[in-house]
Design a protein around this motif. Structure first.
Motif, short mmCIF file in Angstrom:
data_model
loop_
_atom_site.label_atom_id
_atom_site.label_comp_id
_atom_site.label_asym_id
_atom_site.label_seq_id
_atom_site.Cartn_x
_atom_site.Cartn_y
_atom_site.Cartn_z
N UNK A 1 0.83 -1.21 0.00
CA UNK A 1 0.00 0.00 0.00
C UNK A 1 0.86 1.26 0.00
N UNK A 2 1.97 1.24 0.74
CA UNK A 2 2.84 2.41 0.80
C UNK A 2 3.48 2.69 -0.55
N UNK A 3 3.93 1.64 -1.23
CA UNK A 3 4.49 1.84 -2.57
C UNK A 3 3.41 2.28 -3.54
N UNK A 4 2.20 1.73 -3.40
CA UNK A 4 1.08 2.15 -4.26
C UNK A 4 0.77 3.63 -4.06
N UNK A 5 0.89 4.11 -2.82
CA UNK A 5 0.67 5.53 -2.57
C UNK A 5 1.77 6.38 -3.21
N UNK A 6 3.00 5.86 -3.22
CA UNK A 6 4.08 6.57 -3.90
C UNK A 6 3.79 6.66 -5.40
N UNK A 7 3.28 5.59 -5.97
CA UNK A 7 2.88 5.60 -7.38
C UNK A 7 1.80 6.65 -7.62
N UNK A 8 0.80 6.68 -6.74
CA UNK A 8 -0.29 7.67 -6.88
C UNK A 8 0.24 9.09 -6.80
N UNK A 9 1.20 9.33 -5.91
CA UNK A 9 1.78 10.68 -5.80
C UNK A 9 2.50 11.06 -7.09
N UNK B 1 0.25 -2.85 -11.62
CA UNK B 1 -0.81 -2.14 -12.34
C UNK B 1 -0.60 -0.63 -12.25
N UNK B 2 -0.19 -0.14 -11.07
CA UNK B 2 0.08 1.28 -10.92
C UNK B 2 1.24 1.73 -11.78
N UNK B 3 2.28 0.91 -11.86
CA UNK B 3 3.43 1.25 -12.69
C UNK B 3 3.07 1.26 -14.17
N UNK B 4 2.14 0.40 -14.57
CA UNK B 4 1.66 0.41 -15.96
C UNK B 4 0.96 1.74 -16.27
N UNK C 1 3.84 8.35 -19.36
CA UNK C 1 5.24 8.75 -19.64
C UNK C 1 5.91 9.42 -18.44
N UNK C 2 5.65 8.89 -17.24
CA UNK C 2 6.30 9.39 -16.03
C UNK C 2 7.44 8.43 -15.69
N UNK C 3 8.67 8.92 -15.58
CA UNK C 3 9.82 8.03 -15.36
C UNK C 3 9.74 7.26 -14.04
N UNK D 1 10.70 -3.71 -13.22
CA UNK D 1 9.82 -3.01 -14.15
C UNK D 1 10.25 -1.57 -14.41
N UNK D 2 11.44 -1.19 -13.98
CA UNK D 2 11.86 0.18 -14.14
C UNK D 2 12.14 0.56 -15.59
N UNK D 3 11.99 1.84 -15.89
CA UNK D 3 12.48 2.33 -17.18
C UNK D 3 14.00 2.17 -17.24
#
Length: 289
Positions: free
Chosen positions: A140-148, A182-185, A191-193, A213-215
């Motif tokens: 959840x914490x990483x998902x929140x980082x993705x959302x930010x 899914x958030x990283x997709x 196009x956010x690095x 899954x990193x760029x």
């Protein structure tokens, strides 16, 4: 053994001398050199003799990467015990002990700040909290980082240090792999690095999901990176693995990584990579269709 010695007409207690110096020196597990602990800390816990990278905590990692004035966020989440899991000890007791040991609620810290002039969202795993295992709070914490990152369009950097999914939470832990991926997709669609930095060790479900899954997929020197550990693989296939198997140098040679970056150069490398990636996006946007 003599407990006391006479030096310059004074009696010296050897035991007291040992106590006073205990913890001031560290032996490098690779070159076996004895290093003054203060020198090791100054060198970002990298052996000045051979370059061996000791493990460091999440807070220390954040301080080494972000400019002063960063903000720690999403620290209020706490794991529960949905399965009432017990192995050698109850899961609730493991959580309490890990929280007391690290001062964290779980094995992850999110931070907002800048690398140079570049604003970023940083998510750093803490290996000393139950082996950096990924439970529902870590996910959840990483998902929140993705959302930010999606909200601000600031690049995301995740520093992985983990033994994999947290077995004490069962399917609730495994769900986080798909949730974060899914958030990283979505970030990729926008196009956010996203830069993934793998440290020693990065294994299990973390490697099987967001860590790869990193760029750009980056690792520290000598980091153990893989799904199953080398000992498990050897026991399964009943063969001796190649020298350095699953270490970052082996993975770079075989195309699984984009770069290996020493810890002291990591901040500058991330800054240069983000400048290049964001400048490239601007240049593409400015080109006529």
């Amino acid at each position: 053994m003599s407990w006391f010695k006479r030096e310059d007409n004074e009696i010296v207690n050897d035991a007291e001398r040992t106590v006073r110096t205990e913890g001031l020196w560290v032996r490098c597990p690779t070159c076996r050199q004895v290093i003054f602990k203060a020198d090791l800390e100054t060198n970002l816990r990298v052996c000045p003799k051979c370059g061996y990278h000791f493990r460091i905590g999440a807070r220390e990692r954040i301080t080494s990467l972000l400019n002063p004035g960063y903000e720690l966020v999403d620290l209020d989440l706490r794991s529960t015990d949905p399965l009432e899991f017990t192995d050698l000890k109850p899961y609730k007791r493991r959580l309490t002990e890990a929280q007391d040991k690290t001062g964290l609620n779980d094995a992850i810290v999110n931070a907002l700040g800048n690398i140079g002039p570049m604003p970023v969202v940083l998510s750093v795993m803490e290996y000393s909290f139950i082996g950096g295992s990924m439970g529902s709070v870590v996910g959840e914490t990483i998902a929140r980082a993705v959302d930010r990152s999606l909200e601000t369009r600031h690049p995301l950097i995740i520093i992985s240090a983990s033994g994999g999914a947290r077995m004490m939470e069962g399917i609730a832990s495994l769900m986080q792999l798909a949730k974060i991926s899914a958030g990283l997709a979505r970030m990729d669609d926008e196009d956010i690095p996203y830069l993934s930095v793998m440290t020693d060790p990065t294994t299990g479900g973390v490697t099987a999901s967001f860590a790869m899954l990193g760029d750009l997929n980056i690792a520290e020197p000598g980091a153990l990176i893989g799904f199953a550990g080398p000992r498990v693989i050897e026991q399964t296939i009943r063969q001796k693995l190649p020298e350095g198997f699953q270490r970052s140098e082996f993975l770079l040679e075989h195309g699984f990584l984009d770069a290996i970056v020493p810890r002291k150069e990591m901040k500058q490398y991330l800054h240069q990579a983000l400048v290049w990636m964001t400048t490239g996006q601007k240049e593409q946007a400015e080109q006529p269709a």
